[in-house]
Design an enzyme around this catalytic site. Sequence first.
Site, PDB file in Angstrom:
ATOM      1  N   GLU A   1       3.707  -1.942 -14.525  1.00 33.32           N
ATOM      2  CA  GLU A   1       3.895  -1.496 -13.136  1.00 33.32           C
ATOM      3  C   GLU A   1       5.280  -1.929 -12.631  1.00 33.32           C
ATOM      4  O   GLU A   1       5.974  -1.187 -11.933  1.00 33.32           O
ATOM      5  CB  GLU A   1       2.779  -2.140 -12.296  1.00 33.32           C
ATOM      6  CG  GLU A   1       2.739  -1.718 -10.851  1.00 33.32           C
ATOM      7  CD  GLU A   1       1.649  -2.466 -10.073  1.00 33.32           C
ATOM      8  OE1 GLU A   1       0.631  -2.906 -10.672  1.00 33.32           O
ATOM      9  OE2 GLU A   1       1.825  -2.621  -8.852  1.00 33.32           O
TER      10      GLU A   1
ATOM     11  N   LYS B   1       2.427   6.439 -12.248  1.00 34.41           N
ATOM     12  CA  LYS B   1       2.035   5.379 -11.313  1.00 34.41           C
ATOM     13  C   LYS B   1       1.967   5.981  -9.925  1.00 34.41           C
ATOM     14  O   LYS B   1       2.802   6.823  -9.563  1.00 34.41           O
ATOM     15  CB  LYS B   1       3.084   4.260 -11.339  1.00 34.41           C
ATOM     16  CG  LYS B   1       2.910   3.229 -10.242  1.00 34.41           C
ATOM     17  CD  LYS B   1       3.999   2.171 -10.238  1.00 34.41           C
ATOM     18  CE  LYS B   1       3.810   1.295  -8.998  1.00 34.41           C
ATOM     19  NZ  LYS B   1       4.742   0.189  -8.938  1.00 34.41           N
TER      20      LYS B   1
ATOM     21  N   GLU C   1      -6.704  -6.707  -3.595  1.00 34.14           N
ATOM     22  CA  GLU C   1      -5.265  -6.964  -3.460  1.00 34.14           C
ATOM     23  C   GLU C   1      -4.761  -6.488  -2.083  1.00 34.14           C
ATOM     24  O   GLU C   1      -3.960  -7.170  -1.440  1.00 34.14           O
ATOM     25  CB  GLU C   1      -4.507  -6.236  -4.577  1.00 34.14           C
ATOM     26  CG  GLU C   1      -3.031  -6.552  -4.581  1.00 34.14           C
ATOM     27  CD  GLU C   1      -2.307  -5.894  -5.749  1.00 34.14           C
ATOM     28  OE1 GLU C   1      -2.807  -5.950  -6.896  1.00 34.14           O
ATOM     29  OE2 GLU C   1      -1.237  -5.324  -5.508  1.00 34.14           O
TER      30      GLU C   1
ATOM     31  N   GLU D   1      10.151  -7.627   0.720  1.00 33.93           N
ATOM     32  CA  GLU D   1      10.942  -6.740  -0.134  1.00 33.93           C
ATOM     33  C   GLU D   1      12.174  -6.178   0.564  1.00 33.93           C
ATOM     34  O   GLU D   1      12.086  -5.547   1.610  1.00 33.93           O
ATOM     35  CB  GLU D   1      10.047  -5.575  -0.599  1.00 33.93           C
ATOM     36  CG  GLU D   1      10.720  -4.676  -1.594  1.00 33.93           C
ATOM     37  CD  GLU D   1       9.768  -3.641  -2.183  1.00 33.93           C
ATOM     38  OE1 GLU D   1       8.566  -3.648  -1.838  1.00 33.93           O
ATOM     39  OE2 GLU D   1      10.236  -2.818  -2.971  1.00 33.93           O
TER      40      GLU D   1
HETATM   41  C1  LIG Z   1       2.778  -1.337  -1.258  1.00 37.45           C
HETATM   42  C2  LIG Z   1       2.767  -2.632  -1.036  1.00 37.45           C
HETATM   43  O1  LIG Z   1       3.305  -3.558  -1.899  1.00 37.45           O
HETATM   44  C3  LIG Z   1       4.171  -3.160  -2.955  1.00 37.45           C
HETATM   45  C4  LIG Z   1       5.167  -4.225  -3.105  1.00 37.45           C
HETATM   46  C5  LIG Z   1       4.957  -5.310  -3.947  1.00 37.45           C
HETATM   47  C6  LIG Z   1       3.871  -5.300  -4.838  1.00 37.45           C
HETATM   48  C7  LIG Z   1       3.076  -4.217  -4.971  1.00 37.45           C
HETATM   49  C8  LIG Z   1       1.964  -4.192  -5.943  1.00 37.45           C
HETATM   50  O2  LIG Z   1       1.844  -5.132  -6.738  1.00 37.45           O
HETATM   51  O3  LIG Z   1       1.158  -3.270  -5.898  1.00 37.45           O
HETATM   52  C9  LIG Z   1       3.364  -2.959  -4.234  1.00 37.45           C
HETATM   53  O4  LIG Z   1       4.063  -2.134  -5.108  1.00 37.45           O
HETATM   54  C10 LIG Z   1       2.171  -3.198   0.188  1.00 37.45           C
HETATM   55  O5  LIG Z   1       2.237  -4.426   0.378  1.00 37.45           O
HETATM   56  O6  LIG Z   1       1.639  -2.438   1.025  1.00 37.45           O
END
Ligand SMILES: C=C(O[C@H]1C=CC=C(C(=O)O)[C@@H]1O)C(=O)O
Length: 530
Positions: free
Chosen positions: A370, A277, A505, A326
């Site tokens: 993930e 990943k 996203e 987070e």
């Molecule tokens: C790297 C980021 O989110 C991370 C945190 C939550 C979900 C994420 C995702 O679903 O990709 C990312 O891992 C960002 O917001 O820049």
Amino acid sequence: MAERTMTMTKSWLQTMGFDEMRDAFVAVVDYGLAAVEKQSVSPESVLQVELCVPRALWADALLMAPELALNRFTDGIPRTYWRTPDDDGATLGIGSLLTVGTKGSSLPWQTVRDQLQAEQDGIPELVNVRARIVADGEEQRFVLRHPRIEAGDIRDLRWYGGAAFTGDERQAAWKDWPDAWFYVPQWDLVAKREEMFVRLRLLIGSNVPWRERRAELQSQFIAFFHRDMPTTAVYKPAQAIRGNETDKPYSEAAEAMHYQEAVAKTAADIRQGKYHKLVLARRMKLQAKSSYQPGLVVSQLARHYPDSFTFAISRGGTCFLGASPERLVRVSQHVANVDCLAGTTARGGSEAQDVQFAADLLSSQKNRLEHQVVLEWISAQLAEFSDDLLHPAEPQIRKLANVQHLHTPIKAHLVPGVTIFDLAERLHPTPAVAGTPRDTVVPLIREREQMDRGWYAGCVGVVNGYGDGELSVAIRSALITPSTALLYAGAGIMGDSDPLSEWEETNLKLHPIQEALATIDSASGEGGHL
Ligand SMILES: C=C(O[C@H]1C=CC=C(C(=O)O)[C@@H]1O)C(=O)O
């Protein structure tokens, strides 16, 4: 130590104006200085003076809320704004009394811990002076009540700061930002429920004649907190974020193409088994029409994203701010709380659609994998520090105003002696912002993104001398000057990632700051993408 009561007469609005408030604060400082002289406190101790004021009175006296006081960030004096989701208060730290920091250390958190320890060891005592201004209802006047002197513990001091994503060489936009940096502010302004607390910390020693420097403290009080300071005095001429990397003309179309190519390449690598990943981020550059004011941005973020950590840190004329959902880690009383947050979908346009999107996210193989990668990795790291790790068996849905995430909250009872520094050293950066295996993907990230993340995807927060504290993963964030903003967002790439969906996203994740910047900047000019 005897208590003393000072009384200010006359009525609410007319008498307790700005000057009276400033004078009351200076009177408490004088009181504290006199008290430590009498008690013969050792030189180099810290005197912490706190005045608590009803919030309405503070505002009526033309004093600013913490958010607005942040707007003066271009004076080059460091400021930190910090608001946690479960706290109903917000803190702004201004200026630095004690500072630790590192560049180029392979173990930045241990370096910070050791430096912090050394700073503390050099301070024999912490003396607190606490006073309150209270309304004396019957007589329509205010009373500065009972300054109290109490011995404190130097380990109680709160150090604000954070760390970069990695210790790589900083590119121009981040030139003023060390790999890790924490400081004890000289001033604090804390808004909590119906009260405002203003605090000042002084290093008292034989060679610091604070009493003679009363005028300096008074002018700081005015410069930092008076609401009607003219904005021309607040902002230096607009500074852009300079340097080769950001001088390149920004084009959304070129960025979209570059990002999606990078996603496709990364997904192909993962399918070939090169790694599992990788989180790919991008940067959007915006130009202000008038001027970006970080205080207005954070107050909007705090309002719309109350369940996130809202933060802003300013250094050398730039301000790094954001609203992150987070938590990297919180350590308190030998318990650590860590968030596993990975896997994202949009919010629905209707309630039914929102529920459907959440159900789709929970059953999406790509997102579940993930998420699982991050959960397993965090659990493995924590195992060394805890033999009692708790988390729900299935991820939960964490809804924010713009997106919903898969979320697993993890709780760990820590073995004795483990500090937030130990955990940060081990956990940061997690696979939620880097990927796995970490040693393989971290060096690849910069090459593939072709940018310096700086403190984006680093961490920000507060620590203390006991090794407790709370750090948030600095995502959903931007680096701003009055004229320019660099906004960052990333997405976790897996073997079956679709480049367009990942790009979209990142757009969803950029939206909160983009919207906050646009709202506060809509007064004049044309602005927009550079
Ligand atoms: C790297 C980021 O989110 C991370 C945190 C939550 C979900 C994420 C995702 O679903 O990709 C990312 O891992 C960002 O917001 O820049």
